[in-house]
Design a protein around this motif. Sequence first.
Motif, PDB file in Angstrom:
ATOM      1  N   HIS A 213       0.840  -1.037  -0.208  1.00 34.36           N
ATOM      2  CA  HIS A 213      -0.034  -0.063   0.146  1.00 34.36           C
ATOM      3  C   HIS A 213       0.998   1.266  -0.132  1.00 34.36           C
ATOM      4  O   HIS A 213       0.257   2.443   0.146  1.00 34.36           O
ATOM      5  CB  HIS A 213      -0.902  -0.026   1.264  1.00 34.36           C
TER       6      HIS A 213
ATOM      7  N   THR B 244      -3.440   6.291 -10.065  1.00 34.06           N
ATOM      8  CA  THR B 244      -3.060   6.808  -8.575  1.00 34.06           C
ATOM      9  C   THR B 244      -2.854   8.524  -9.033  1.00 34.06           C
ATOM     10  O   THR B 244      -3.568   9.332  -8.109  1.00 34.06           O
ATOM     11  CB  THR B 244      -2.162   6.303  -7.865  1.00 34.06           C
TER      12      THR B 244
ATOM     13  N   SER C 142      -0.199   6.738  -1.683  1.00 30.97           N
ATOM     14  CA  SER C 142      -0.505   5.457  -1.616  1.00 30.97           C
ATOM     15  C   SER C 142      -1.159   4.971  -2.948  1.00 30.97           C
ATOM     16  O   SER C 142      -2.156   5.705  -3.571  1.00 30.97           O
ATOM     17  CB  SER C 142      -1.643   4.961  -0.548  1.00 30.97           C
TER      18      SER C 142
ATOM     19  N   SER D 116      -3.676   3.588  -5.765  1.00 30.01           N
ATOM     20  CA  SER D 116      -5.067   3.382  -5.818  1.00 30.01           C
ATOM     21  C   SER D 116      -5.261   1.609  -5.923  1.00 30.01           C
ATOM     22  O   SER D 116      -4.540   1.049  -6.316  1.00 30.01           O
ATOM     23  CB  SER D 116      -5.886   3.768  -7.070  1.00 30.01           C
ATOM     24  N   VAL D 117      -6.538   1.264  -5.642  1.00 28.73           N
ATOM     25  CA  VAL D 117      -6.753  -0.366  -5.870  1.00 28.73           C
ATOM     26  C   VAL D 117      -6.513  -0.825  -7.232  1.00 28.73           C
ATOM     27  O   VAL D 117      -5.881  -1.755  -7.325  1.00 28.73           O
ATOM     28  CB  VAL D 117      -8.189  -0.487  -5.454  1.00 28.73           C
ATOM     29  N   PHE D 118      -6.948   0.165  -8.133  1.00 24.48           N
ATOM     30  CA  PHE D 118      -6.792  -0.240  -9.570  1.00 24.48           C
ATOM     31  C   PHE D 118      -5.257  -0.549  -9.832  1.00 24.48           C
ATOM     32  O   PHE D 118      -4.701  -1.665 -10.528  1.00 24.48           O
ATOM     33  CB  PHE D 118      -7.223   0.711 -10.437  1.00 24.48           C
ATOM     34  N   ASP D 119      -4.166   0.314  -9.220  1.00 30.00           N
ATOM     35  CA  ASP D 119      -3.015   0.377  -9.481  1.00 30.00           C
ATOM     36  C   ASP D 119      -2.254  -0.968  -8.841  1.00 30.00           C
ATOM     37  O   ASP D 119      -1.335  -1.558  -9.461  1.00 30.00           O
ATOM     38  CB  ASP D 119      -2.077   1.633  -9.143  1.00 30.00           C
ATOM     39  N   VAL D 120      -2.885  -1.222  -7.477  1.00 34.00           N
ATOM     40  CA  VAL D 120      -2.176  -2.378  -6.848  1.00 34.00           C
ATOM     41  C   VAL D 120      -2.676  -3.716  -7.704  1.00 34.00           C
ATOM     42  O   VAL D 120      -1.675  -4.611  -7.561  1.00 34.00           O
ATOM     43  CB  VAL D 120      -2.850  -2.315  -5.321  1.00 34.00           C
ATOM     44  N   VAL D 121      -3.884  -3.697  -8.008  1.00 36.28           N
ATOM     45  CA  VAL D 121      -4.332  -4.882  -8.868  1.00 36.28           C
ATOM     46  C   VAL D 121      -3.436  -5.133 -10.046  1.00 36.28           C
ATOM     47  O   VAL D 121      -3.075  -6.224 -10.515  1.00 36.28           O
ATOM     48  CB  VAL D 121      -5.725  -4.979  -8.845  1.00 36.28           C
TER      49      VAL D 121
ATOM     50  N   SER E  16       0.095  -6.230  -9.322  1.00 35.71           N
ATOM     51  CA  SER E  16       0.108  -7.560  -8.814  1.00 35.71           C
ATOM     52  C   SER E  16      -0.238  -8.472  -9.830  1.00 35.71           C
ATOM     53  O   SER E  16       0.910  -9.402 -10.037  1.00 35.71           O
ATOM     54  CB  SER E  16      -1.042  -7.714  -7.701  1.00 35.71           C
TER      55      SER E  16
END
Length: 319
Positions: A62, A141, A255, A257-262, A265
């Motif tokens: 995160h 993000t 941090s 965004s959820v989009f960027d983390v997914v 990954s």
Amino acid sequence: MKKIAVLTSGGDAPGMNAAVRAVVRMALHNGLEVMGVKRGYAGLISGELFKMDRSSVSDIIHRGGTILRTARCEEFRTEEGRKKAANILKAYGVDALVVIGGDGSFTGAKLLSKLGVKTIGLPGTIDNDLAYTDYTIGFDTALNTVVDAINKLRDTSTSHERVSVIEVMGRHCGDLALYAGIAGGAEAIVVPEKEFDRDELCKTILEGKTTGKMHNLVMLAEGVGGAEELAKYIEEVTGLETRATILGHIQRGGSPSVFDVVLSSKMGARAVELLLEGKTSRVVGIKDNQIMDEDIDEALAMERKFDDKLYEIATALSY
Ligand code: F6P
């Protein structure tokens, strides 16, 4: 394939840490050893490699920035520098290198692969300027950061009935300005990909005034630049108070965004899979919501297409 290394290079981008985590954990999951390289190609040349285990990437998913640090490296632009880097990888027994960065970093990976190093690239840049992929890690993000800033600038611009010129990053690519412009309800979007007439812009602003607009938000891409100068010109021609804001490096932090983390990954995992499949000199991307990969030479040769349709929509919705 027994041992791989991973580095981040060029401007940092939120989601780089999540990508590093995915590469490290996917590699370990498949029985590979992993080394981290500090400070991008600069650290590779000076041998700043260290062994990574699962806990090396704990508690980073995160976090913005990059735990590996990053750099823009002049020495790596020389054949001698790249040979040094290739020899270091050989000395450490590294079979392949995963490079997370933008087009400059990919060019470095491409040239390194010509020296016999297996390489895979992951697109890490807030600019969204790589033609082969719909999105790069960090773009979403940065966009959210920019839109948050626009909404704040809207409050003060409305209160003072001012024009606000907001300059965003993106190098030669207008995507950050375009997407932020549509999401932030900007009255005008000025990008390098589209012709721009200052007087037409002033006319639009004055027309807006007659229809009761309390503010005017002008999104300006850094590829066009000159926020202060443009603000001054608008003020002179329209007689409306105008302020310029250059958002700068704030766009690169925070941090992911959820989009960027997914996205990070999925891309990190795919990079390792490609190496396990014996592939090299490929870059990972996303097209039509599917993770894909492309030959690095071809990816770098592609010309980025600007989203004309989105620009038209933004224009139609702006008055
Ligand atoms: O490539 C990312 C980026 O933030 C660009 O948008 C910008 O032009 C550049 O990097 C700024 O570079 P630096 O951090 O070296 O000033």
